[in-house]
Design an enzyme around this catalytic site. Structure first.
Site, short mmCIF file in Angstrom:
data_model
loop_
_atom_site.label_atom_id
_atom_site.label_comp_id
_atom_site.label_asym_id
_atom_site.label_seq_id
_atom_site.Cartn_x
_atom_site.Cartn_y
_atom_site.Cartn_z
N SER A 197 14.70 -9.88 -25.73
CA SER A 197 16.16 -9.78 -25.79
C SER A 197 16.60 -9.25 -27.16
CB SER A 197 16.76 -11.17 -25.51
OG SER A 197 18.14 -11.11 -25.33
N ARG A 266 28.72 -20.47 -23.60
CA ARG A 266 27.32 -20.70 -23.23
C ARG A 266 27.13 -20.68 -21.72
NH1 ARG A 266 22.17 -20.12 -25.11
NH2 ARG A 266 20.82 -21.82 -24.48
N ASP A 362 16.20 -8.58 -14.30
CA ASP A 362 16.99 -8.73 -15.53
C ASP A 362 18.17 -7.77 -15.47
OD1 ASP A 362 18.01 -8.90 -18.09
OD2 ASP A 362 16.11 -8.52 -19.11
N HIS A 395 16.93 -12.30 -16.84
CA HIS A 395 16.64 -12.09 -18.27
C HIS A 395 15.74 -13.20 -18.82
CE1 HIS A 395 17.33 -10.41 -22.20
NE2 HIS A 395 17.81 -11.55 -22.65
N ASP A 396 15.91 -14.41 -18.32
CA ASP A 396 15.09 -15.54 -18.77
C ASP A 396 13.60 -15.32 -18.54
OD1 ASP A 396 16.81 -17.25 -19.97
OD2 ASP A 396 17.09 -18.58 -18.25
#
Lengths: 419, 419
Positions: A197, A266, A362, A395-396
Site C-alpha cells: 500500500s 477509519r 484490491d 487490499h488487505d
C-alpha cells in the site's frame, strides 16, 4: 521455552535481551514470542535524525527540526553490511512490524500487548523476510503518532503540540528521513526496500530518489499514484474528522479528541481495504440478533457492528491529526513527478530490480494501476517482475495472502525455494 | 413560445395551466419548458392519504397518521385508465421528475428553478416514457423532505417535528403508500412501475406486493438487495451525520442543521455514484490551481472541489434526518423476504413482465447483483428481460445513458421503435 532472541550490538544497532519483562507477559504471548519462527520480544529504538543544525528539508519548501525516529530491528547486520532490508509501513502502521513488543508498557501503547507486529507473518526466522539471513529494519514515518515526530509532538517554536502547524509532509520526505536512518545505522546500500500500500509507494520512492542505494524494491498492493477515487475517499475521511466538534482546528491535545470523526474515517478506510466479495463472505447481510431487522438507526447488521468496532479500536490508538497528514501524503504521491509528469521518464532513473505484486480484488490500488507501473518500468527497460495474485481479500490481501506472497518474495530475493 | 402543456382534469388528476407564473421565469427556462419534448411547467400536488381513522400500517409494526403525499403528473390518463406509469425516485429525489417546476417559489425550493425534473431526459412528449401516450405519475417517498410526511413533519403527539421519533420506514411502506395514491387517482392497474437505484427496488416491490395491480416493472441499476459494501457506505454516511455537533439526536429543527455531517455523507454518496474510470476521466488528479500540490489540508485537487461543491449544494436542499431514514430503508430492503429468505420463491409471486437493466461500471448495484435477480426471475419462469449496458458512468448511468436506456424502455413498453 526461552525466546529465540537474536541480540544485535554493532554499528548503532542495539537490541537488548528483554527477558526481564517476560514475567509480565501472558503464557500465550510467551509461547508465541518463543516460537522458532518469531523474532521474539522486540524493543523500540528512538534516534534524533534532524536538529536545528541539520534540519530535515521537506518537499513543501520548509524544514523541520528536531525530528526523532522510532524504529525496530530484527535479525543481524552482517560484516559486509549488505543484508539490510527496510520495511515500510502503511497509513496506520508503526515500526513494530514483527515479534512481540517488550515496550508496550513503556511506550504507553497497551494495544501492542496482545498481538505481534503488523507483518509478523512475513518477517522472522525462516519466513519470507528471513531474519536468519537478513537484517530487517522498520521505522515509523514522519507525521505519524508512534514515536516519530508528528503533529502531536512539541513544536519548539511554541512549546505546545504542533497540531495543524505541523508542515504537510510527503512520501518523499519520509524516504529522505529513512535515508538518514539507514546512514545512521552505517548501511550504504539496502538489499531491499519493501512495503504494501502506502508502504509500497515508499519502496518505489526509494528506487527513484536513491537509485544507487537500493538493490531491489518490493512494491505490493501499490501504484505510481492513488486513483481519483482513492483520493476522494481520503477527502471524505478528512472531512469527517474536521466535522467532529472536538477537532478544534487540530488543537485538541490535552482535551477530548475528535474520536467520532476519526472513527468514521477509519470505518470508511476499512471498506476500501476489503472487497465486495470478502465483505459478503464475512457478513452476508446478517443481523446482529441473528434474525431480522430491528427497525432502528443503531447497529443492526453485523457489518455495522464490525465497522463500529474497528472504528472505536482505532480511536484508542491513533491520532486524528496524523490521519489527516498521512492521507494527504497518500494523495500527493505521484511517482511521475520524477519525470515531470511522465512516468516512463521517471522510471528511467531506477537502477534497482523491482518486484510488483497486486491482488485481483484490491480496488484501492487495483491490479490495473499496479500493472500500469509495471508496464512503464518495462518500457524503461528495468528489471521488473509483476505478479497479480488471485485473492478475494481486497487490499488487505497484502497482510493475508502470506503463502503466495512469501513464495514471490523468496524467489525475488534469490532463493526460489518453496517452504 | 407557449409551453406545450397538457391539462389533466379528470378522476382526481388536476394540473392547472401555470401560465400565470411564466413571467417570473428566465428566457432560457421559458424556452426549455416550451420545448416540444418537455412536459412544460409542472405543478406539485399534495394529498392526505392516511389519517387517524385510516393510518398507514408500517413494516416496523407501528402505524403513522397523518400522511401527506406530494406528487406530480405528466400526460393524460386515458378513458380506460390503463395508461398510467408510476416513476419511483431514488435516495435524494423528489416528485418533480420532469419538466420545469412552477412551484419552486411556493414550495420554498429555489434549487428547482434552474433545472428540469431529475428524469426529464426520459419523461416527456416523444421520450421513452412518452407523455403523449402515457400518464406518468411520480410521488415523493415517506420519510423524505419534499412534501411527503417525514422526520421534519409535525408529530401530532408532540406538536413538534418528529426528528428521530419518526418511525423507521421501509421500501415496503413506500409502496404501500404509493398504492393508496394510485387508488386515490382511480387507477386499478398500473401499466408500468419504473425506477433506478432505490427507485428500482420500489418497482420490484410493487411487482411482489401487488402482483395483480402492475402490468410491468422496469428495474434499473438496482438489485434484490444492497450488498454488504453498499450497506457499509450507508453506515459511514449516517455516522458522519450523527457526529455533527448540530445533530443533537435529530432535534435540530429551528436551529443550525448538521450540515457538515450531511455534506460528508453526500460526498461519500457521490463517490459510489461515479465509477473509478468516470472519476479519472472527469478529474485526472488535476489540481485546482492547474499546477501542482499546494501542500495544505484544504481543497487542492479538483475532485476535492467537486465533492465539496456537491456536498454543500446538497445541504441546501436536503434534510439530514431524511438521509438517515432513507438510507436505512435502502439497507433493509431485501426482496427475498417475500420468500422467507429464498429469492427464487419470492419471485414466484410476481405476475408482471419485468425489464432489468444494469450498467457495466456500476459498483453500487453492480451488474452481478442485477443479474442475480434476473436469474432468480428466470428460474421462477417469469417474463424477464435483462440488459447490461456498457457505460463508464457508474451508478449515475441510469440518469445519463439516455439513448441506450430509452431504446430498451421503448422496446419493453411494446414500441420497439428507435428515435
Amino acid at each position: 521455552m526461552r525466546p529465540s532472541f537474536k541480540a544485535v550490538r554493532r554499528g548503532g544497532l542495539e537490541m537488548s535481551d528483554p527477558l526481564n519483562v517476560l514475567t509480565k507477559k501472558t503464557p500465550r504471548q510467551f509461547d508465541q514470542a518463543g516460537s522458532p519462527r518469531s523474532v521474539g520480544w522486540t524493543r523500540a529504538h528512538r534516534v534524533r535524525l534532524a536538529d536545528e543544525k541539520n534540519p530535515l528539508p521537506l518537499d513543501c519548501g520548509k524544514t523541520i527540526a528536531p525530528v526523532d525516529v522510532e524504529y525496530e530491528i530484527y535479525g543481524k547486520l552482517n560484516r559486509a553490511r549488505d543484508n539490510a532490508i527496510l520495511i515500510c509501513h502503511a497509513l496506520s502502521g508503526d515500526a513494530h512490524a514483527a515479534g512481540w513488543s517488550a515496550d508496550a508498557g513503556r511506550l504507553g501503547r497497551p494495544w501492542l500487548k496482545n498481538r505481534p507486529g503488523w507483518w509478523d507473518v512475513m518477517i522472522g526466522p525462516g519466513k519470507a523476510f528471513d531474519t536468519d539471513k537478513y537484517c530487517v529494519i522498520c521505522s515509523n514515518i514522519l507525521g505519524s503518532c508512534y514515536g516519530t515526530t508528528g503533529p502531536s509532538s512539541i513544536d519548539p517554536e511554541t512549546g505546545r503540540p504542533y497540531g495543524l502547524r505541523f508542515p504537510v509532509v510527503t512520501v518523499g520526505d519520509w524516504v529522505r528521513l529513512q535515508e538518514r536512518l539507514i546512514s545512521h545505522l552505517g548501511i550504504d546500500r539496502l538489499l531491499a526496500v519493501a512495503g504494501g500500500s502506502l508502504g509500497g509507494q515508499q519502496a518505489l520512492e526509494w528506487a527513484l530518489a536513491y537509485p544507487d542505494r537500493v538493490e531491489s524494491a518490493i512494491i505490493i498492493a501499490s501504484a505510481a499514484r492513488l486513483s481519483d477515487q482513492g483520493l476522494a475517499f481520503n477527502v471524505v475521511a478528512r472531512n469527517a474528522i474536521m466535522t467532529d466538534p472536538n477537532f478544534k482546528d487540530g488543537d485538541y491535545y490535552g482535551g477530548p479528541t475528535p474520536g467520532r470523526g476519526l472513527e468514521v474515517a477509519r470505518m470508511l478506510g476499512h471498506i476500501t481495504y476489503l472487497s465486495e466479495t470478502s465483505m459478503e463472505n464475512k457478513f452476508g447481510r446478517r443481523f446482529c440478533n441473528g434474525e431480522g431487522p430491528g427497525f432502528h438507526l443503531g447497529v443492526d447488521f453485523e457489518v455495522e457492528g464490525y465497522l463500529r468496532h474497528q472504528g472505536k479500536a482505532f480511536v484508542e490508538r491513533f491520532d486524528a491529526n496524523s490521519y489527516l497528514y498521512i492521507t494527504r501524503a497518500m494523495d500527493y504521491y505521484d511517482a511521475s513527478a520524477w519525470g515531470e509528469g511522465d512516468l516512463d521518464k521517471a522510471c528511467r532513473r531506477i537502477e534497482s530490480r523491482l518486484l510488483l505484486v497486486s491482488f485481483s480484488s484490491d480496488w484501492l490500488y487495483s491490479p490495473a494501476h499496479t500493472k500500469e507501473l509495471a508496464l512503464a518500468l518495462g518500457r524503461a527497460r528495468k528489471r521488473v517482475s509483476y505478479a497479480n495474485i488471485e485473492s478475494s481479500y481486497g487490499h488487505d490481501a497484502f497482510l493475508l495472502e502470506v503463502e503466495k506472497l512469501s513464495h514471490l518474495v523468496r524467489c525475488f530475493l534469490g532463493e526460489g525455494v518453496a517452504e
